[in-house]
Design a protein around this motif. Structure first.
Motif, PDB file in Angstrom:
ATOM      1  N   LEU A   1       0.836  -1.201   0.000  1.00 53.02           N
ATOM      2  CA  LEU A   1       0.000   0.000   0.000  1.00 53.02           C
ATOM      3  C   LEU A   1       0.868   1.246   0.000  1.00 53.02           C
ATOM      4  CD1 LEU A   1      -2.853  -0.905   2.496  1.00 53.02           C
ATOM      5  CD2 LEU A   1      -3.019  -0.581   0.034  1.00 53.02           C
ATOM      6  N   PHE A   2       1.972   1.148   0.771  1.00 53.93           N
ATOM      7  CA  PHE A   2       2.875   2.300   0.866  1.00 53.93           C
ATOM      8  C   PHE A   2       3.507   2.601  -0.491  1.00 53.93           C
ATOM      9  CE2 PHE A   2       7.294   3.728   1.721  1.00 53.93           C
ATOM     10  CZ  PHE A   2       7.000   4.961   2.249  1.00 53.93           C
ATOM     11  N   PHE A   3       3.997   1.535  -1.132  1.00 55.46           N
ATOM     12  CA  PHE A   3       4.680   1.771  -2.407  1.00 55.46           C
ATOM     13  C   PHE A   3       3.695   2.065  -3.531  1.00 55.46           C
ATOM     14  CE2 PHE A   3       8.121  -0.650  -0.269  1.00 55.46           C
ATOM     15  CZ  PHE A   3       9.037   0.381  -0.284  1.00 55.46           C
TER      16      PHE A   3
ATOM     17  N   TRP B   1      12.592   3.574  -6.132  1.00 56.84           N
ATOM     18  CA  TRP B   1      13.853   4.221  -6.443  1.00 56.84           C
ATOM     19  C   TRP B   1      14.165   5.310  -5.419  1.00 56.84           C
ATOM     20  CZ3 TRP B   1      18.307   3.880  -8.413  1.00 56.84           C
ATOM     21  CH2 TRP B   1      19.040   5.009  -8.764  1.00 56.84           C
ATOM     22  N   ARG B   2      13.143   6.144  -5.129  1.00 60.56           N
ATOM     23  CA  ARG B   2      13.390   7.227  -4.173  1.00 60.56           C
ATOM     24  C   ARG B   2      13.474   6.712  -2.751  1.00 60.56           C
ATOM     25  NH1 ARG B   2       9.171  11.309  -6.155  1.00 60.56           N
ATOM     26  NH2 ARG B   2       8.980  11.827  -3.950  1.00 60.56           N
ATOM     27  N   PHE B   3      12.787   5.576  -2.502  1.00 63.25           N
ATOM     28  CA  PHE B   3      12.844   4.978  -1.165  1.00 63.25           C
ATOM     29  C   PHE B   3      14.264   4.509  -0.857  1.00 63.25           C
ATOM     30  CE2 PHE B   3      12.225   1.307   1.738  1.00 63.25           C
ATOM     31  CZ  PHE B   3      11.564   1.954   2.756  1.00 63.25           C
ATOM     32  N   PHE B   4      14.888   3.822  -1.814  1.00 65.14           N
ATOM     33  CA  PHE B   4      16.224   3.289  -1.556  1.00 65.14           C
ATOM     34  C   PHE B   4      17.335   4.251  -1.966  1.00 65.14           C
ATOM     35  CE2 PHE B   4      13.925  -0.796  -1.543  1.00 65.14           C
ATOM     36  CZ  PHE B   4      14.339  -1.217  -0.297  1.00 65.14           C
ATOM     37  N   GLY B   5      16.981   5.353  -2.631  1.00 66.42           N
ATOM     38  CA  GLY B   5      18.023   6.277  -3.077  1.00 66.42           C
ATOM     39  C   GLY B   5      18.020   7.596  -2.319  1.00 66.42           C
ATOM     40  N   GLY B   6      16.893   7.915  -1.665  1.00 70.63           N
ATOM     41  CA  GLY B   6      16.774   9.240  -1.067  1.00 70.63           C
ATOM     42  C   GLY B   6      17.522   9.363   0.245  1.00 70.63           C
ATOM     43  N   THR B   7      18.008  10.552   0.501  1.00 71.51           N
ATOM     44  CA  THR B   7      18.734  10.778   1.753  1.00 71.51           C
ATOM     45  C   THR B   7      17.932  11.702   2.665  1.00 71.51           C
ATOM     46  OG1 THR B   7      19.910  12.624   0.781  1.00 71.51           O
ATOM     47  CG2 THR B   7      20.994  10.477   0.724  1.00 71.51           C
ATOM     48  N   GLU B   8      16.641  11.776   2.451  1.00 72.48           N
ATOM     49  CA  GLU B   8      15.825  12.634   3.294  1.00 72.48           C
ATOM     50  C   GLU B   8      14.531  11.913   3.639  1.00 72.48           C
ATOM     51  OE1 GLU B   8      14.487  17.307   3.392  1.00 72.48           O
ATOM     52  OE2 GLU B   8      15.056  16.379   1.509  1.00 72.48           O
TER      53      GLU B   8
ATOM     54  N   ILE C   1       6.470  16.352   4.110  1.00 72.50           N
ATOM     55  CA  ILE C   1       6.547  16.964   2.783  1.00 72.50           C
ATOM     56  C   ILE C   1       6.756  15.920   1.702  1.00 72.50           C
ATOM     57  CG2 ILE C   1       7.300  19.234   3.576  1.00 72.50           C
ATOM     58  CD1 ILE C   1      10.187  18.315   2.893  1.00 72.50           C
ATOM     59  N   GLY C   2       6.429  14.667   2.042  1.00 72.91           N
ATOM     60  CA  GLY C   2       6.442  13.628   1.023  1.00 72.91           C
ATOM     61  C   GLY C   2       7.812  13.153   0.610  1.00 72.91           C
ATOM     62  N   ARG C   3       8.809  13.331   1.464  1.00 75.35           N
ATOM     63  CA  ARG C   3      10.139  12.794   1.143  1.00 75.35           C
ATOM     64  C   ARG C   3      10.330  11.490   1.886  1.00 75.35           C
ATOM     65  NH1 ARG C   3      13.249  17.413  -0.045  1.00 75.35           N
ATOM     66  NH2 ARG C   3      12.156  18.430  -1.742  1.00 75.35           N
ATOM     67  N   PHE C   4      10.463  10.400   1.140  1.00 72.98           N
ATOM     68  CA  PHE C   4      10.621   9.103   1.778  1.00 72.98           C
ATOM     69  C   PHE C   4      11.908   8.444   1.318  1.00 72.98           C
ATOM     70  CE2 PHE C   4       6.051   9.817   2.026  1.00 72.98           C
ATOM     71  CZ  PHE C   4       5.812   9.505   3.338  1.00 72.98           C
TER      72      PHE C   4
END
Lengths: 336, 431
Positions: free
Chosen positions: A79-81, A89-96, A101-104
């Protein structure tokens, strides 16, 4: 299968004993003598099968628990993804990690987790191994019988107490030594060190079991060749028990990664992408506790996000545990 | 043969059988020195472990007792009537004082809770202390400072809080145990949390003990080890024991609190707290912890059952008992002390567990004792966690006192487990 014989015998003895009581001695003789052939097949016993079925269900609950964990974590993570704000991609690549504000990006939580675990291992592995070697190779029977309960007490203290200890003792201690400007009130270093203290008993008892299992003949051979106690312990016994010791280390890492209350209390509240152990940062477990501690509404993205973190945590610790079991099976030295 | 002969000539020095010479002697001395050094290192590691335990206990004791600086809104001596101090006044005078100093609305609320004619003198006295005197903690000091630096404690209190009253306070008192939660640190207690812990643990035991022992019996007595399903169950239990506790909390949140809400909130029986009818109840918490300690109980139970000598089973079968009769009358009674020891250790783990209960949804503030399995809950570790998270020092003191209560509870449980084990060992040795 092997037990059908005694049960059949039981049937015979029941018949023979009932005979005289009923006063029909001829019947008993008929069974023992010729007469109709005995039916030696197993009698169906309804209660026995019912009990066995119930006991099997008890065992199966553990399977259900695992399935439940996988189902729950998997479903909520999907459900989350599936949410448009999130992608793998942003889940495993993001540093925030800022759900507001929707940054995961998972990295701030992962780095904090690994930093705390790394510090914990830097404390627990040497200390735990040294204690294990001392208990197994140096200590007398009497010393061992005093020291082992003390270590068991350390292992039995609830983690929330360790969290309190980290915040009210270890942090002021570190700040006193290194300076208040360097060490923040909440920091991963003190949390990590206290996790280290927490897993020392685990490392030492598992390693000691492995060391004590090495047969004495090896030690005596080593002494016979003129080796000192240290050389025997480190060059003969330790390599022979290496698989068990390695398994202990891996289980300890898994325990440190999953440790929650210490980091929730002492490491800080707020994801922070940092590599400094003296700054506040939030681990995966700490984040789950903080988010779910408030009033969490179901089916919100916050709610789903903690299950995604939980899934990652579950997979990490599970693979470490499986790895440790595999190491024990694969590399165990058999001496008998 | 030639090879062995050569080796002998090489390793045999001229003087005798043993190697000698200054170089060799120095090497032996160096090796022995290294051995001694490392022996000290190993002992130091043990010492470090013991020191950590001592530091932890010292820290908690240090925070549980010590001087506090108190400032009263109204000095009790001002409330004295006709020269009699407050604590010697009769009840009617105390009620008058209370009426004069608090609002009429609050007075009516107290009257509604319990008429003043029925209240005891102590109760009214406590109300005056609570509402009129209103002591406020300004600062607290640890036990260590209170003993070894008394002078500086008083000087600091005098300088920073002029007019404050400084006295030695034990945060762990009988009223701390018997009073329920409060936002005022001087009146807060752990009564609600202790009852919550007992309720939750009772549910946990009721759920996990029968199932855990049943599973252990199945795996040891019935299961054919070579069947894939049974091997799967066994591996699965070993792996479940290593799953972080917080994952169980998430399982409990999703299954017991959400999906089974009808059952865990008590709605299916029409009882339970209707105003907050959700699944965040004692029942959910107990079941979650039950799942958490189930693998521990099963593994310990299996060990205890495995230790029962098989001659006992053979004798039972030989006398014609059925499989279950042998288990119930012979195997289980001999294994029971071991099973119980394992269960007590697992239960003490459940009592100290915090993270899964935070996730399942412990209440942050409840002052009412839990009334049944469908009440909202808080437990001792949760209470400690909440007090620790508050920035004020006095809540840290409260947390330390609550930790002492928790540790005493766990220690007595563990002691009973050890006693059980010893007694069992002795009785078996005698027979």
């Amino acid at each position: 299968m092997t037990r059908s014989a005694p049960i059949a015998q039981a049937a015979i003895s029941a018949e023979t004993m009932r005979g005289p009581v009923a006063g029909a001695e001829s019947k008993g003789e008929a069974v023992l003598g010729g007469g109709p052939p005995l039916d030696l097949s197993r009698k169906p016993r309804v209660t026995e099968s019912l009990i066995q079925g119930f006991l099997f269900l008890c065992g199966a609950i553990s399977i259900l628990t695992t399935l439940g964990i996988v189902f729950v974590l998997g479903r909520e993570s999907l459900l989350f993804f599936a949410n448009e704000e999130v992608n793998l991609w942003r889940f495993f690549g993001g540093t925030e990690w800022q759900p507001a504000i929707g940054r995961f990006g998972i990295w701030p939580l992962v780095t904090a987790t690994f930093m705390a675990s790394l510090i914990a291992m830097a404390v627990a592995l040497p200390v735990g191994l040294c204690i294990a070697i001392y208990l197994s190779e140096y200590a007398s029977q009497r010393t061992r019988s005093i020291l082992k309960p003390i270590l068991e007490v350390l292992a039995g203290i609830p983690t929330v107490v360790y969290g309190y200890f980290a915040l009210t003792f270890m942090t002021p201690f570190l700040r006193g030594i290194l300076g208040r400007d360097i060490v923040e009130i909440y920091n991963t270093a003190s949390a990590g060190m206290v996790i280290g203290i927490l897993v020392v008993p685990l490392v030492s008892s598992m390693s000691e079991d492995a060391l004590s299992a090495v047969p004495n003949a090896l030690r005596q051979a080593s002494y016979g060749l003129g080796a000192t106690r240290l050389e025997t312990a480190v060059r003969i016994v330790l390599p022979a028990a290496l698989s068990g010791v390695a398994a202990a280390f891996i289980v300890a890492i898994s325990r440190a990664i999953g440790e929650t209350m210490i980091v929730a209390i002492a490491a800080g509240a707020g994801p922070n992408f940092t590599f400094s152990p003296f700054r506040a940062a939030e681990t995966m477990t700490g984040h789950i506790v903080r988010i779910s501690g408030g009033d969490l509404s179901y089916d919100s993205i916050d709610y789903n996000s903690i299950f995604a973190i939980g899934l990652l945590l579950f997979l990490l610790t599970l693979s470490l545990n499986v790895l440790s079991q595999w190491i024990v099976r694969r590399y165990r030295e058999e001496y008998e | 043969m030639n090879f062995i002969h050569q080796r002998q000539t090489v390793s045999q020095p001229a003087e005798g059988l043993m190697p000698s010479g200054t170089a060799h002697h120095e090497q032996v001395v160096a090796r022995q020195r290294r051995g001694r050094t490392w022996a000290v290192v190993f002992q130091a590691a043990v010492l470090a472990g013991i020191l950590a335990l001592c530091a932890l206990l010292f820290n908690i004791l240090n925070q549980s007792f010590g001087y506090v600086a108190i400032v009263n809104t109204i000095d009790p001596s001002e409330l004295a009537v006709e020269g009699l101090p407050l604590n010697e006044l009769p009840k009617d005078k105390l009620v008058e004082i209370l009426e004069a100093n608090i609002s009429a609305g609050l007075m009516r609320r107290y009257e509604n809770d319990m008429p003043f004619t029925e209240r005891s003198r102590e109760n009214v006295h406590d109300l005056i202390l609570e509402r009129v005197v209103e002591p406020q903690v300004q600062a607290t000091w640890g036990l260590f400072d209170s003993i070894f630096a008394r002078g500086s404690v008083f000087a600091e209190a005098e300088e920073r809080f002029p007019g404050s009253e400084v006295y030695f306070r034990s945060w762990l008192t009988t009223s701390f145990i018997s009073k329920s939660q409060s936002s005022e640190p001087l009146r807060a207690g752990v009564r609600t949390a202790i009852f919550g812990s007992l309720w939750v643990v009772a549910i946990t035991i009721l759920f996990s003990f029968p199932i855990g022992v049943g599973a252990a019996i199945y795996l040891e007595e019935y299961a054919q080890k070579e069947r894939l399903l049974n091997r799967l169950i066994q591996t699965n239990i070993n792996n479940l024991a290593g799953v972080p506790s917080i994952i169980y909390g998430m399982l409990g949140l999703a299954i017991f609190v959400r999906i089974l809400e009808v059952i865990t909130s008590g709605a299916f029986l029409g009882i339970g707290d209707q105003s907050t009818a959700n699944g965040r109840t004692i029942l959910s918490a107990g079941l979650t912890l039950g799942l958490l300690i189930l693998p521990l109980i099963i593994i310990n139970g299996q060990e205890a059952i495995r230790a029962v000598p098989s001659s006992l089973r053979q004798a039972g079968f030989g006398l014609g008992a059925t499989h279950w009769q042998v288990i119930w009358h012979h195997v289980l009674p001999s294994a029971m002390p071991g099973v119980l020891t394992g269960t007590i250790l697992a239960v003490s783990r459940a009592i100290g567990e915090t993270a899964p209960l935070v996730v399942v949804g412990a209440s942050t503030f409840i002052a009412l004792d839990p009334s049944g399995p469908f009440s909202k809950f808080t437990v001792l570790p949760i209470q400690i966690y909440q007090w620790t998270s508050r920035p004020q020092d006095e809540f840290r003191n409260l947390a330390a006192a609550a930790i002492l209560v928790l540790l005493i509870l766990l220690l007595s449980l563990n002691a009973s487990a050890v006693l059980l084990r010893n007694r069992f060992d002795r009785s078996r040795a005698v027979s």
